[in-house]
Design a protein around this motif. Structure first.
Motif, PDB file in Angstrom:
ATOM      1  N   GLY A 103       0.788  -1.228   0.000  1.00  0.00           N
ATOM      2  CA  GLY A 103       0.000   0.000   0.000  1.00  0.00           C
ATOM      3  C   GLY A 103       0.821   1.280   0.000  1.00  0.00           C
ATOM      4  O   GLY A 103       0.273   2.365  -0.105  1.00  0.00           O
ATOM      5  N   GLU A 104       2.157   1.167   0.100  1.00  0.00           N
ATOM      6  CA  GLU A 104       3.001   2.366   0.108  1.00  0.00           C
ATOM      7  C   GLU A 104       3.278   2.864  -1.301  1.00  0.00           C
ATOM      8  O   GLU A 104       3.149   2.135  -2.269  1.00  0.00           O
ATOM      9  N   MET A 105       3.714   4.113  -1.380  1.00  0.00           N
ATOM     10  CA  MET A 105       4.182   4.718  -2.626  1.00  0.00           C
ATOM     11  C   MET A 105       5.635   5.094  -2.454  1.00  0.00           C
ATOM     12  O   MET A 105       6.037   5.528  -1.380  1.00  0.00           O
ATOM     13  N   GLU A 106       6.421   4.938  -3.505  1.00  0.00           N
ATOM     14  CA  GLU A 106       7.832   5.328  -3.466  1.00  0.00           C
ATOM     15  C   GLU A 106       7.953   6.802  -3.813  1.00  0.00           C
ATOM     16  O   GLU A 106       7.533   7.220  -4.879  1.00  0.00           O
ATOM     17  N   LEU A 107       8.512   7.572  -2.910  1.00  0.00           N
ATOM     18  CA  LEU A 107       8.661   9.008  -3.149  1.00  0.00           C
ATOM     19  C   LEU A 107      10.114   9.411  -3.347  1.00  0.00           C
ATOM     20  O   LEU A 107      10.410  10.579  -3.525  1.00  0.00           O
ATOM     21  N   GLU A 108      11.011   8.429  -3.317  1.00  0.00           N
ATOM     22  CA  GLU A 108      12.430   8.711  -3.524  1.00  0.00           C
ATOM     23  C   GLU A 108      12.726   8.835  -5.020  1.00  0.00           C
ATOM     24  O   GLU A 108      11.840   8.798  -5.849  1.00  0.00           O
ATOM     25  N   GLU A 109      13.993   8.895  -5.334  1.00  0.00           N
ATOM     26  CA  GLU A 109      14.467   9.088  -6.700  1.00  0.00           C
ATOM     27  C   GLU A 109      14.161   7.899  -7.620  1.00  0.00           C
ATOM     28  O   GLU A 109      14.024   8.041  -8.827  1.00  0.00           O
ATOM     29  N   TYR A 110      14.050   6.705  -7.059  1.00  0.00           N
ATOM     30  CA  TYR A 110      13.835   5.490  -7.846  1.00  0.00           C
ATOM     31  C   TYR A 110      13.085   4.455  -7.009  1.00  0.00           C
ATOM     32  O   TYR A 110      13.003   4.570  -5.795  1.00  0.00           O
ATOM     33  N   MET A 111      12.549   3.441  -7.683  1.00  0.00           N
ATOM     34  CA  MET A 111      11.911   2.310  -7.009  1.00  0.00           C
ATOM     35  C   MET A 111      12.804   1.095  -7.217  1.00  0.00           C
ATOM     36  O   MET A 111      13.349   0.898  -8.302  1.00  0.00           O
ATOM     37  N   ARG A 112      12.965   0.280  -6.177  1.00  0.00           N
ATOM     38  CA  ARG A 112      13.796  -0.929  -6.256  1.00  0.00           C
ATOM     39  C   ARG A 112      12.917  -2.167  -6.418  1.00  0.00           C
ATOM     40  O   ARG A 112      11.946  -2.338  -5.702  1.00  0.00           O
ATOM     41  N   VAL A 113      13.334  -3.027  -7.366  1.00  0.00           N
ATOM     42  CA  VAL A 113      12.642  -4.285  -7.616  1.00  0.00           C
ATOM     43  C   VAL A 113      13.711  -5.372  -7.734  1.00  0.00           C
ATOM     44  O   VAL A 113      14.702  -5.197  -8.452  1.00  0.00           O
TER      45      VAL A 113
END
Length: 189
Positions: A103-113
């Motif tokens: 349910g979270e959103m990534e607000l940093e520079e990138y998303m990690r997968v």
């Protein structure tokens, strides 16, 4: 590798042949940690790990997949969620994990997968993403702990000077399809 892995208990290394080594962990938590924190490299070469299957012949053993943390850059704010992380990550390979709480959103520079990649194929540099209402954008990828990669063909295991597909002497280094930008900078802890 013992020092690099920072294990709690002991580990045994047994050569199966010139290519493969069996690693026996005394503690299953150490094994899980090594698998989870990879990929690992030794002397700039990727160390591929696979769960041991005693029924397989060594001559039939293939190691062509490795888990990598991939950073997805330039995602629109609306697309910085677990669903999109899995969707974009699946274009790279089998998605193992998205570095977000449910349910979270990534607000940093990138998303990690974390993705299981086929390392025999060229690494993906970018992908077009449809974000809704007819809008689309390009997202870029960078890879954590990326060992030697050919900046011409995009495949692991050799560098530009050893690439069988080109003559490095005839290439303009500023016009290569791959580059250092594919290597993610180290995470600060």
């Amino acid at each position: 590798m013992r020092k690099v892995w920072r294990l709690v208990k002991s580990v045994k290394f047994r050569d199966l042949n010139a290519e493969f080594t069996l690693v026996e962990f005394e503690d299953s938590r150490d094994r899980a940690k090594v698998v989870r924190e990879g990929p690992w490299s030794f002397d700039k070469h990727l160390v591929l790990l696979k769960e041991f299957d005693s029924l397989i012949q060594i001559s039939k053993l293939e190691l062509v997949k490795a888990p990598f943390w991939v950073r997805i850059h330039d995602l629109p704010l609306i697309a910085r969620n677990e669903y999109i992380g899995k969707l974009v990550g699946s274009a790279l390979g089998e998605v193992l994990e998205v570095d977000l709480d449910k349910g979270e959103m990534e607000l940093e520079e990138y998303m990690r997968v974390r993705v299981m990649l086929d390392i025999s194929k060229p690494f993906l540099r970018w992908k077009r993403l449809n974000v809704g209402k007819g809008a689309s954008c390009w997202v870029n990828f960078s890879y954590e702990r990326l060992p030697d990669l050919c900046f011409f063909c995009g495949v692991l295991g050799h560098t530009l000077k050893d690439c069988e597909f080109t003559d490095p002497e005839k290439l303009d280094p500023t016009k290569l399809p791959y580059g250092q930008w594919l290597r993610a900078s180290f995470l600060s802890t």
